[in-house]
Design an enzyme around this catalytic site. Structure first.
Site, PDB file in Angstrom:
ATOM      1  N   GLU A 250     -12.737  -0.554  -0.732  1.00 23.37           N
ATOM      2  CA  GLU A 250     -12.743   0.368  -0.143  1.00 23.37           C
ATOM      3  C   GLU A 250     -14.235   1.556  -0.045  1.00 23.37           C
ATOM      4  O   GLU A 250     -14.117   1.764  -1.513  1.00 23.37           O
ATOM      5  CB  GLU A 250     -10.908   1.120  -0.056  1.00 23.37           C
ATOM      6  CG  GLU A 250      -9.935   1.113   0.329  1.00 23.37           C
ATOM      7  CD  GLU A 250      -8.964   1.629   0.362  1.00 23.37           C
ATOM      8  OE1 GLU A 250      -9.074   3.242  -0.231  1.00 23.37           O
ATOM      9  OE2 GLU A 250      -8.047   2.074   0.140  1.00 23.37           O
TER      10      GLU A 250
ATOM     11  N   TYR B  24     -15.285   5.868  -3.896  1.00 18.10           N
ATOM     12  CA  TYR B  24     -15.240   7.201  -3.453  1.00 18.10           C
ATOM     13  C   TYR B  24     -16.244   8.389  -4.239  1.00 18.10           C
ATOM     14  O   TYR B  24     -17.154   8.392  -3.329  1.00 18.10           O
ATOM     15  CB  TYR B  24     -13.961   8.327  -2.835  1.00 18.10           C
ATOM     16  CG  TYR B  24     -13.163   6.898  -2.417  1.00 18.10           C
ATOM     17  CD1 TYR B  24     -13.537   7.155  -0.514  1.00 18.10           C
ATOM     18  CD2 TYR B  24     -12.011   6.343  -2.420  1.00 18.10           C
ATOM     19  CE1 TYR B  24     -12.520   6.270  -0.025  1.00 18.10           C
ATOM     20  CE2 TYR B  24     -11.421   5.705  -1.736  1.00 18.10           C
ATOM     21  CZ  TYR B  24     -11.450   5.847  -0.631  1.00 18.10           C
ATOM     22  OH  TYR B  24     -10.985   5.227   0.628  1.00 18.10           O
TER      23      TYR B  24
ATOM     24  N   HIS C 196       0.916  -1.313   0.212  1.00 17.31           N
ATOM     25  CA  HIS C 196      -0.404  -0.265   0.166  1.00 17.31           C
ATOM     26  C   HIS C 196       1.066   1.148  -0.112  1.00 17.31           C
ATOM     27  O   HIS C 196       1.149   2.014   1.260  1.00 17.31           O
ATOM     28  CB  HIS C 196      -1.246   0.430   1.340  1.00 17.31           C
ATOM     29  CG  HIS C 196      -2.345   0.952   1.319  1.00 17.31           C
ATOM     30  ND1 HIS C 196      -3.269   0.246   1.787  1.00 17.31           N
ATOM     31  CD2 HIS C 196      -2.094   2.620   0.918  1.00 17.31           C
ATOM     32  CE1 HIS C 196      -4.219   1.604   0.897  1.00 17.31           C
ATOM     33  NE2 HIS C 196      -3.720   2.434   1.460  1.00 17.31           N
TER      34      HIS C 196
ATOM     35  N   ASN D 122     -11.815   0.069  -5.231  1.00 14.85           N
ATOM     36  CA  ASN D 122     -12.187   1.092  -4.545  1.00 14.85           C
ATOM     37  C   ASN D 122     -12.838   2.194  -5.256  1.00 14.85           C
ATOM     38  O   ASN D 122     -12.893   2.686  -5.463  1.00 14.85           O
ATOM     39  CB  ASN D 122     -10.998   1.369  -3.667  1.00 14.85           C
ATOM     40  CG  ASN D 122     -10.272   0.700  -3.073  1.00 14.85           C
ATOM     41  OD1 ASN D 122     -10.337  -0.541  -2.713  1.00 14.85           O
ATOM     42  ND2 ASN D 122      -8.769   0.950  -2.389  1.00 14.85           N
TER      43      ASN D 122
HETATM   44  O1  IFM Z   1      -6.740   6.831   2.695  1.00 12.01           O
HETATM   45  C1  IFM Z   1      -6.726   6.524   1.536  1.00 12.01           C
HETATM   46  C2  IFM Z   1      -5.269   5.256   1.083  1.00 12.01           C
HETATM   47  O2  IFM Z   1      -4.967   4.799   1.880  1.00 12.01           O
HETATM   48  C3  IFM Z   1      -6.593   4.421  -0.235  1.00 12.01           C
HETATM   49  N1  IFM Z   1      -7.382   4.740  -0.840  1.00 12.01           N
HETATM   50  C4  IFM Z   1      -8.292   5.969  -0.779  1.00 12.01           C
HETATM   51  C5  IFM Z   1      -8.020   6.802   0.971  1.00 12.01           C
HETATM   52  C6  IFM Z   1      -8.475   7.664   1.434  1.00 12.01           C
HETATM   53  O3  IFM Z   1      -8.179   8.841   0.323  1.00 12.01           O
END
Ligand code: IFM
Length: 493
Positions: free
Chosen positions: A378, A303, A129, A301
Site C-alpha cells: 500500500e 504513507y 483486513h 505499507n
Molecule cells: O484505508 C486504509 C487501509 O485500509 C489500510 N491502510 C491504510 C489505508 C489509508 O488509511
C-alpha cells in the site's frame, strides 16, 4: 539515510516481473453487508455505534463492489493493472467466525478470482483486513487465544476453496491497527481502550498468522507465495532523548511484529518497556516457533513519517500520530513519548508527504532482514478531489497532487531497487474511493473516483497516469512544463 535526490529526466524502467497493481479491502468497498448469509463483523457494530465514524458513515453500501463485480473487473483491465490485492470478508465465509463455510460467500470470491485470471490480472488475497466476525469479538476477540485458532481454521476453509488459483496469500493486513487502534486507542473496531489488551492482541495476531500459513500450505495445490503486510512507522526523532523515543516506538510499532515473524523472538526492550502494563504471560511455550514461518514476501505499507520526542511533562503533550484521538492510547507503556506535528506538504489526512521515508524504510528492512523479499502492498494519498463535467457529458478528476505523490514514491522505490533491495512489486492504495474507517467517506484515496449517490466510477487523471506506468513498466519523469499550477521539472542538461 538516503542522499538528496536528483529528478530523473528519462523514464525509469522497473524490473520485468515487477507486480504493479492496486489494492482494496472488503469492508471498504463491498457493501451488501447483510446479503447472501454474511454475518456481522466488528466494523458493522462499530460503524453503527453513534460517534465512532465521521458523519455516522458505515460500510453497508460502500462502493457497492459486491453488486458491481464485473464492471469493476473490466475497470481494472482497462487500467492495465497487472495485479489486484483484495481482502476476503471472514464473516461472508463463516458468518460467526467458525464452522461450516457459506457457499455464497465462497462463490463471490471465486467469481472475483476467476474474473481476474480471465483478464490476466494476478490475484493477491488478504485473509484479514480488520473485519473480525462479531461473534468472535463477543468471546474476547483478539484478546482470546482461541481467535488465533479460529483464524487458522478459516484460512484452511478459504485455502481449500481457492488454493489452486491465488498467486499471493497475505494472512493479515496491518496487525498494528487491529491491535493498537482496535484495543488500545479505541479509534478502530472493536473500540477498546486497554493497553494490556492491545499487547495481548499483538501476540494472538502474530500467532494467527503463523498458524494460518501452515494451514494454507497444507491445502494449496498451486505454488503460491505467502506473506503478511505490516504498516511500518518510519520515525524521526526530535530533541533531547530522540533516540530513546525512537527506540520505544520502533519496538511497539515495528519490532513487535518483525522480530517474532522473521526471527522467532520478541524484543527484550519491548518486554521491559511494557512491564508495567503486562507480564506477557499470554506467550506460551512453542508459540514463537509457530509464528516464525518462512515468508516469501513481506508486505510493506507506507504513507508518511512519524516525528517523536520525549515529553517534558509540562507543556501540553502533543499527539499527532496520524490517527483519530478516541481517548485511549495506541502506545502502551510509553505515555511520555510525544508525537509531533510534521512540516508539510500534507495530504487530506494531515499526513506529511515524505517519499525519502519510503526509501529509508526499504533500505532499513533490507539491512535488518537481508534475505527477505519485500513488496509495497500500500502507498497512496487522499486529496480533496473535484469531479468536473466535460462538454461531452463524461467526467474527469484532475488530481496532480496524487500523481506527484505516486511518482515520487515510485521513484523512491526505484532508488531502493537500484541499491540492491529485493523489491517485487507496488500496489497503489486504492483502486477506488472507499470507506476510510473512522473518517467514513470524507477521505478519497482512490485513483478512481466513486460518486456514492450514483456509484458511477470515473478514473482520475492519476488512474490514467498509473495505467501508462503499468503498460510501459517505466516511471515517467516529471514533465518540464505543467498547466495545472504545479511546479514542473527544471529543464536540465
Ligand atoms: O484505508 C486504509 C487501509 O485500509 C489500510 N491502510 C491504510 C489505508 C489509508 O488509511
Amino acid at each position: 539515510m538516503p542522499t538528496a535526490w536528483q529528478e530523473p529526466s528519462e523514464p525509469l524502467a522497473l524490473p520485468a516481473h515487477f507486480l504493479l497493481g492496486s489494492a482494496t479491502a472488503a469492508y471498504q468497498i463491498e457493501g451488501a453487508a447483510t446479503e447472501d448469509g454474511r454475518g456481522p463483523s466488528i466494523w458493522d457494530t462499530f460503524s453503527h455505534t453513534p460517534g465512532k465514524t465521521w458523519n455516522g458513515d458505515t460500510g453497508d453500501v460502500a462502493a457497492d463492489h459486491y453488486h458491481r463485480l464485473d464492471e469493476d473487473l473490466d475497470l481494472m483491465a482497462s487500467l492495465g493493472l497487472r495485479a489486484y490485492r483484495f481482502s476476503i470478508a471472514w464473516s461472508r465465509i463463516q458468518p460467526t467466525g467458525r464452522g461450516q463455510a457459506n457457499p455464497k460467500g465462497l462463490d463471490f470470491y471465486r467469481r472475483l478470482v476467476d474474473g481476474l485470471l480471465d483478464r490476466g490480472i494476478t490475484p493477491v488475497a488478504t485473509l484479514y483486513h480488520w473485519d473480525l466476525p462479531q461473534a468472535l469479538e463477543d468471546t474476547g476477540g483478539w484478546t482470546n487465544r482461541t481467535t488465533a485458532h479460529a483464524f487458522a481454521d478459516y484460512a484452511r476453509v478459504v485455502g481449500e476453496a481457492l488454493g489452486d488459483r491465488i498467486a499471493v496469500w497475505t494472512t493479515l493486513n496491518e496487525p498494528w491497527c487491529s491491535a493498537y487502534l482496535g484495543y488500545g486507542s479505541g479509534a478502530h473496531a472493536p473500540g477498546r481502550t486497554d493497553g494490556a489488551a492491545a499487547l495481548t492482541a499483538v501476540h494472538h495476531l502474530n500467532l494467527a498468522h503463523g498458524l494460518a500459513v501452515q494451514q494454507l500450505k497444507a491445502v494449496t495445490t498451486n505454488t503460491p507465495q505467502y506473506s503478511i503486510t505490516l504498516n511500518f512507522h518510519v520515525l524521526r526523532g526530535r530533541g533531547a532523548g530522540a533516540e530513546e523515543a525512537v527506540r520505544r516506538i520502533d519496538a511497539l510499532a515495528n519490532r513487535s511484529f518483525t522480530e517474532p515473524l522473521l526471527r522467532g523472538r520478541y524484543p527484550e526492550d519491548l518486554i521491559e518497556d511494557t512491564a508495567a502494563v503486562t507480564d506477557w504471560a499470554f506467550v506460551q511455550d512453542g508459540d514463537l516457533t509457530q509464528i516464525h514461518q518462512p515468508l516469501d514476501l513481506l508486505g510493506v505499507n507506507y504513507y508518511a513519517t512519524t516525528a517523536v520526542r520525549l515529553w517534558d511533562g509540562e507543556t501540553p503533550r502533543q499527539n499527532h500520530d496520524g490517527h483519530k484521538d478516541m481517548g485511549g492510547s495506541p502506545w502502551p507503556g510509553s505515555p511520555h513519548v510525544e508525537f509531533l506535528e510534521q512540516e508539510g506538504p500534507h495530504t487530506a489526512m494531515g499526513w506529511n508527504i515524505d517519499p525519502a521515508g519510503l526509501e529509508e524504510l526499504l533500505l532499513d528492512l533490507h539491512t535488518r532482514y537481508p534475505n527477505q523479499p519485500l513488496v509495497i502492498t500500500e502507498n497512496g494519498a487522499a486529496f480533496d478531489d473535484h469531479l468536473s463535467a466535460r462538454p461531452d457529458g463524461t467526467y474527469a478528476v484532475h488530481d496532480p497532487e496524487r500523481i506527484d505523490y505516486l511518482r515520487s514514491h515510485l521513484f523512491a522505490a526505484h532508488r531502493a531497487l537500484a541499491a540492491g533491495v529485493d523489491l517485487r512489486g507496488y500496489f497503489v492504495w486504492s483502486l477506488m474511493d472507499n470507506f476510510e474507517w473512522g473518517y467514513g467517506y470524507s477521505k478519497r484515496f482512490g485513483i478512481v473516483h466513486v460518486d456514492y449517490a450514483t456509484q458511477r466510477r470515473t478514473p482520475k487523471d492519476s488512474a490514467l497516469w498509473y495505467r501508462d506506468l503499468a503498460l510501459t513498466g517505466s516511471i515517467p519523469p516529471l514533465p518540464t512544463e505543467r498547466t495545472d499550477g504545479h511546479a514542473g521539472r527544471a529543464p536540465g542538461p
